[in-house]
Design a protein around this motif. Structure first.
Motif, PDB file in Angstrom:
ATOM      1  N   VAL A 143       0.886  -1.155   0.000  1.00 44.03           N
ATOM      2  CA  VAL A 143       0.000   0.000   0.000  1.00 44.03           C
ATOM      3  C   VAL A 143       0.929   1.211   0.000  1.00 44.03           C
ATOM      4  O   VAL A 143       1.560   1.529   1.010  1.00 44.03           O
ATOM      5  CB  VAL A 143      -0.960   0.011   1.206  1.00 44.03           C
ATOM      6  N   VAL A 144       1.030   1.830  -1.173  1.00 52.50           N
ATOM      7  CA  VAL A 144       1.978   2.926  -1.375  1.00 52.50           C
ATOM      8  C   VAL A 144       1.282   4.249  -1.072  1.00 52.50           C
ATOM      9  O   VAL A 144       0.268   4.589  -1.683  1.00 52.50           O
ATOM     10  CB  VAL A 144       2.537   2.927  -2.812  1.00 52.50           C
ATOM     11  N   HIS A 145       1.838   4.976  -0.105  1.00 58.59           N
ATOM     12  CA  HIS A 145       1.283   6.260   0.331  1.00 58.59           C
ATOM     13  C   HIS A 145       1.977   7.403  -0.408  1.00 58.59           C
ATOM     14  O   HIS A 145       3.184   7.345  -0.646  1.00 58.59           O
ATOM     15  CB  HIS A 145       1.473   6.421   1.843  1.00 58.59           C
ATOM     16  N   PRO A 146       1.245   8.458  -0.752  1.00 52.20           N
ATOM     17  CA  PRO A 146       1.831   9.590  -1.475  1.00 52.20           C
ATOM     18  C   PRO A 146       2.658  10.478  -0.541  1.00 52.20           C
ATOM     19  O   PRO A 146       2.324  11.628  -0.267  1.00 52.20           O
ATOM     20  CB  PRO A 146       0.605  10.316  -2.036  1.00 52.20           C
ATOM     21  N   ILE A 147       3.743   9.910  -0.054  1.00 54.95           N
ATOM     22  CA  ILE A 147       4.633  10.579   0.895  1.00 54.95           C
ATOM     23  C   ILE A 147       6.068  10.260   0.495  1.00 54.95           C
ATOM     24  O   ILE A 147       6.365   9.133   0.097  1.00 54.95           O
ATOM     25  CB  ILE A 147       4.397  10.060   2.336  1.00 54.95           C
ATOM     26  N   LEU A 148       6.952  11.233   0.597  1.00 53.26           N
ATOM     27  CA  LEU A 148       8.394  11.002   0.464  1.00 53.26           C
ATOM     28  C   LEU A 148       8.985  11.176   1.849  1.00 53.26           C
ATOM     29  O   LEU A 148       8.967  12.272   2.399  1.00 53.26           O
ATOM     30  CB  LEU A 148       9.015  11.985  -0.529  1.00 53.26           C
ATOM     31  N   ALA A 179      -3.091   0.425  -3.292  1.00 60.50           N
ATOM     32  CA  ALA A 179      -2.732  -0.938  -2.904  1.00 60.50           C
ATOM     33  C   ALA A 179      -2.555  -1.752  -4.178  1.00 60.50           C
ATOM     34  O   ALA A 179      -3.448  -1.792  -5.023  1.00 60.50           O
ATOM     35  CB  ALA A 179      -3.822  -1.552  -2.040  1.00 60.50           C
ATOM     36  N   THR A 180      -1.402  -2.350  -4.327  1.00 65.12           N
ATOM     37  CA  THR A 180      -1.142  -3.205  -5.483  1.00 65.12           C
ATOM     38  C   THR A 180      -0.624  -4.544  -4.974  1.00 65.12           C
ATOM     39  O   THR A 180       0.236  -4.589  -4.098  1.00 65.12           O
ATOM     40  CB  THR A 180      -0.107  -2.572  -6.435  1.00 65.12           C
ATOM     41  N   ARG A 181      -1.193  -5.603  -5.530  1.00 63.70           N
ATOM     42  CA  ARG A 181      -0.781  -6.954  -5.169  1.00 63.70           C
ATOM     43  C   ARG A 181      -0.077  -7.575  -6.365  1.00 63.70           C
ATOM     44  O   ARG A 181      -0.539  -7.458  -7.502  1.00 63.70           O
ATOM     45  CB  ARG A 181      -1.991  -7.787  -4.761  1.00 63.70           C
ATOM     46  N   TYR A 182       1.043  -8.219  -6.098  1.00 65.73           N
ATOM     47  CA  TYR A 182       1.882  -8.821  -7.129  1.00 65.73           C
ATOM     48  C   TYR A 182       2.157 -10.288  -6.802  1.00 65.73           C
ATOM     49  O   TYR A 182       2.152 -10.680  -5.638  1.00 65.73           O
ATOM     50  CB  TYR A 182       3.252  -8.129  -7.186  1.00 65.73           C
ATOM     51  N   ARG A 183       2.438 -11.063  -7.844  1.00 69.50           N
ATOM     52  CA  ARG A 183       2.923 -12.433  -7.696  1.00 69.50           C
ATOM     53  C   ARG A 183       4.249 -12.555  -8.427  1.00 69.50           C
ATOM     54  O   ARG A 183       4.420 -11.963  -9.494  1.00 69.50           O
ATOM     55  CB  ARG A 183       1.922 -13.434  -8.281  1.00 69.50           C
ATOM     56  N   PRO A 184       5.170 -13.336  -7.879  1.00 74.16           N
ATOM     57  CA  PRO A 184       6.424 -13.555  -8.604  1.00 74.16           C
ATOM     58  C   PRO A 184       6.178 -14.219  -9.955  1.00 74.16           C
ATOM     59  O   PRO A 184       5.314 -15.088 -10.079  1.00 74.16           O
ATOM     60  CB  PRO A 184       7.220 -14.489  -7.674  1.00 74.16           C
ATOM     61  N   VAL A 185       6.932 -13.795 -10.958  1.00 71.12           N
ATOM     62  CA  VAL A 185       6.861 -14.396 -12.283  1.00 71.12           C
ATOM     63  C   VAL A 185       7.726 -15.643 -12.239  1.00 71.12           C
ATOM     64  O   VAL A 185       8.917 -15.573 -11.890  1.00 71.12           O
ATOM     65  CB  VAL A 185       7.372 -13.411 -13.361  1.00 71.12           C
TER      66      VAL A 185
END
Length: 186
Positions: A143-148, A179-185
Motif C-alpha cells: 500500500v503505497v502512500h503519497p509521501i516522500l 494498494a497493489t498486489r503482485y505475484r512472482p513471475v
C-alpha cells in the motif's frame, strides 16, 4: 497449500516506518481489517510482533485505550484475536494467540504453508527479506502512500536476487494511497 502474502504500508521512496507518516486513515484501516479477517494466521519477526502487540493487544481491562479512534476498533479486535506465529531466536515465550518458531526459518515456514487454513500474512522488514530470499513469498501487497520520507527502513533492502513480479490486483484510496498486489513471475 496456503498462500504467504507480504503486506505492508510503504512511502513512494520505499520507507516502511509508521513514524514516517504511513499510518492508515479510516478507509485504509477498513481495508486492512478486511485483509486481516481473511487471513488464517499472521507471521511476524520479534520486532514486528512486539510493536503490534504494544499497539493492538486488548488491555486486561477489556476496554480499548482512549487514543484509539472508533474506526480503529474493528482492526484492533481482528488482530487481537488472530492466530500468530513469531520467528525469534531471542524470545523465550510468546502469548497473544501466538506460537514461537525457532530454528530453521525456511523449514518452519514451509511446514506452515503446507498446513490447512487460510492465507498467511507476513509484515515487517527483516523477516520478509529472509522469506523473499528463500522464495517463500507467494504474493507481495504494497500500500503505497503519497509521501516522500527521505529516511527510515527501506522495503526489502539487501535482497539477494532480483524478483520479477506481475501485478494481479490494484485499488486506489481517497487519500491517494494505492494498494497493489503482485505475484512472482515463475
Amino acid at each position: 497449500m496456503r498462500t504467504l502474502r507480504y503486506s505492508i504500508n510503504v512511502t513512494l521512496d520505499g520507507c516502511c516506518d509508521h513514524a514516517a507518516g504511513v499510518a492508515p486513515d479510516e478507509e485504509l484501516m477498513q481495508y486492512w481489517t478486511e485483509q486481516m479477517g481473511r487471513a488464517g494466521a499472521l507471521l511476524y519477526g520479534r520486532t514486528t510482533y512486539e510493536m503490534m502487540e504494544s499497539a493492538w493487544r486488548k488491555p486486561t481491562s477489556g476496554c480499548w485505550p482512549d487514543w484509539m479512534d472508533e474506526w480503529e476498533v474493528p482492526f484492533a479486535e481482528a488482530i487481537d484475536r488472530a492466530r500468530k506465529y513469531v520467528v525469534s531466536s531471542t524470545l523465550e515465550t510468546v502469548d497473544w494467540n501466538s506460537e514461537l518458531l525457532r530454528g530453521d526459518v525456511e523449514s518452519a515456514v514451509r511446514l506452515l504453508k503446507e498446513q490447512p487454513g487460510g492465507d498467511l500474512l507476513v509484515g515487517g522488514v527483516a523477516l520478509p527479506l529472509t522469506l523473499a530470499d528463500h522464495g517463500l513469498i507467494d504474493e507481495y501487497e504494497f500500500v503505497v502512500h503519497p509521501i516522500l520520507a527521505g529516511h527510515g527502513p527501506s522495503l526489502l533492502a539487501g535482497l539477494g536476487e532480483r524478483i520479477r513480479l506481475q501485478a494481479v490486483d490494484r485499488r486506489e484510496f481517497q487519500s491517494g494511497a494505492i494498494a497493489t498486489r503482485y505475484r512472482p513471475v515463475q
